[in-house]
Design a protein around this motif. Structure first.
Motif: not given
Ligand code: KG4
Ligand code: ZN
Length: 383
Positions: A91-109
């Motif tokens: 559940w800790s990993l999921l927090v980091g992964e969710s933020i990374a995926n959200m930022l990746g999607e938003y900034f197309n990175t």
């Protein structure tokens, strides 16, 4: 990529540290541009250990403030986002992964998934010229959750080189995609292979540092406390705990027996209403630290000779231990002197010299986003 500099936003939330950083690579050196962290040690203090449910809640509370400290606008400058995806508390990993995926999607990175242990291994490359590192390196990663010996090799990628298929026990920072000729003058790429050789049969050394510290002084601040208190301790024949070597041929580790010996001693005393004096506690910490450091260091040096690796290293939380650093250096110097003074009749094809690497800063020893950035950039460059 600006001026041939690769940049990543790195996120680490695998256990009890919410760490975010910006890491760069100029083709020669991995550097940290910025790094911020929220560490939860004190939040878990009263529970005498990390509580997964609390850890993940704190990550989700703290990740936005830590990201803001880095500067959200910074994300527009990065080539990729590196995030720890395994191993760790789910559940800790999921927090980091969710933020990374959200930022990746938003900034197309692009988002690069990083293995936490690979992060600990490549933490050795931070602030150091990559081309000057002598491979192969025998790397011992020692933390609270892992205690493994790896053979790490690397070579600058050539068009003619094909990557061997990674086996189950191997991690590779590189995929087998071909290198584009156009990229040739932009940035060097390395084929990094990481092969797991040996491991612990029970506890990791860091886990024992934590447990013994708690038996002696209570919960906080865990393993690092042993080193501080052992400075006031001395050799005491009463605390001559057995060293667990296992068989001579193997380089696996076992530390739970040592933890058990200390637990049994304190339990025996308790039954007789005897409480250890402060000096006895310092002496136990001293004996425990010497025991672990000697076993870890001797096995590492002996394994490096066996595998004929010119370099050895320790990374992970326990590598921050000062006594461990001192012991390995002395051991290597003695071994070097001994070997190089052999009579001529014994054939040594080359003068024996070891490079001893350690994370350049203590910050890079314990969990941190910088090491995740290095692993992410290496993987990104070779994808
Ligand atoms: O790498 P890390 O931060 O987290 C894991 O991946 O487990 O390592 C944490 C471990 C803990 O068990 C802690 O007690 C140990 O590293 N540690 C130390 C020192 N600093 C952290 N052990 C001995 N001496 C230290 N100075
Ligand atoms: Zn770790």
């Amino acid at each position: 990529m600006t001026n041939n500099i690769i940049k990543t936003l790195a996120i680490e939330t695998s256990c009890d540290d919410t760490s975010i950083g910006i890491v760069t690579f100029d083709g020669e050196t991995f550097s940290v541009e910025k790094i911020f962290a929220y560490t939860q040690v004190k939040d878990h203090d009263i529970y005498w250990g990390v509580v997964p449910e609390i850890a993940s809640r704190l990550h989700s509370d703290q990740i936005i403030p830590v990201l803001k400290a880095i500067g959200i606008e910074k994300i527009q400058e990065v080539d990729c986002i590196s995030v720890t995806t395994h191993p760790g508390l789910p559940w800790s990993l999921l927090v980091g992964e969710s933020i990374a995926n959200m930022l990746g999607e938003y900034f197309n990175t692009p988002v690069v998934e990083v293995n936490h242990i690979v992060g600990h291994i490549v933490s050795l490359f931070l602030d150091r010229k990559f081309s000057e590192i002598q491979f192969p390196i025998l790397v011992l990663t020692v933390s609270g959750g892992h205690n493994d010996l790896y053979l790490v090799n690397s070579q600058e990628w050539q068009d003619s080189v094909t990557q061997s298929k990674s086996e189950e026990s191997s991690e590779s920072c590189m995929d087998s995609s071909a290198k584009s000729q156009n990229d040739k003058n932009t940035i060097s790429r390395w084929n990094l292979s990481i092969e797991k050789l040996w491991t612990t049969l029970d506890d990791a050394a860091g886990e024992c540092f934590d447990k013994v510290a708690r038996m002696l002084w209570g919960p906080y601040p865990w393993g690092a406390r042993i080193g501080q208190q052992a400075l006031k301790g001395k050799e005491n024949p009463e605390f001559d705990f057995n060293k667990i070597w296992l068989s001579h041929e193997e380089f696996n580790f076992s530390f739970s027996g040592l933890k058990g010996q200390i637990h049994n001693l304190l339990h025996k005393w308790e039954q007789k209403w005897r409480t250890p004096t402060e000096q006895e506690k310092y002496d136990i910490a001293f004996a425990f630290q010497e025991n672990v450091v000697e076993v870890l260091s001797k096995k590492l040096v002996r394994a490096s000779m066996e595998y004929q690796a010119p370099s050895l290293a320790i990374s992970g939380g326990v590598s921050a231990n000062d006594r461990r650093r001192e012991y390995v250096n002395t051991l290597v110097k003695n071994e070097q002197r001994l070997r190089n003074n052999q009579p001529k009749s014994i054939d040594l094809s080359h003068k024996w010299k070891f490079n001893v690497y350690k994370p350049e800063k203590k910050l890079y020893s314990t969990d941190n986003a910088a090491m995740i950035g290095v692993a992410g950039i290496l993987k990104f460059l070779n994808s």
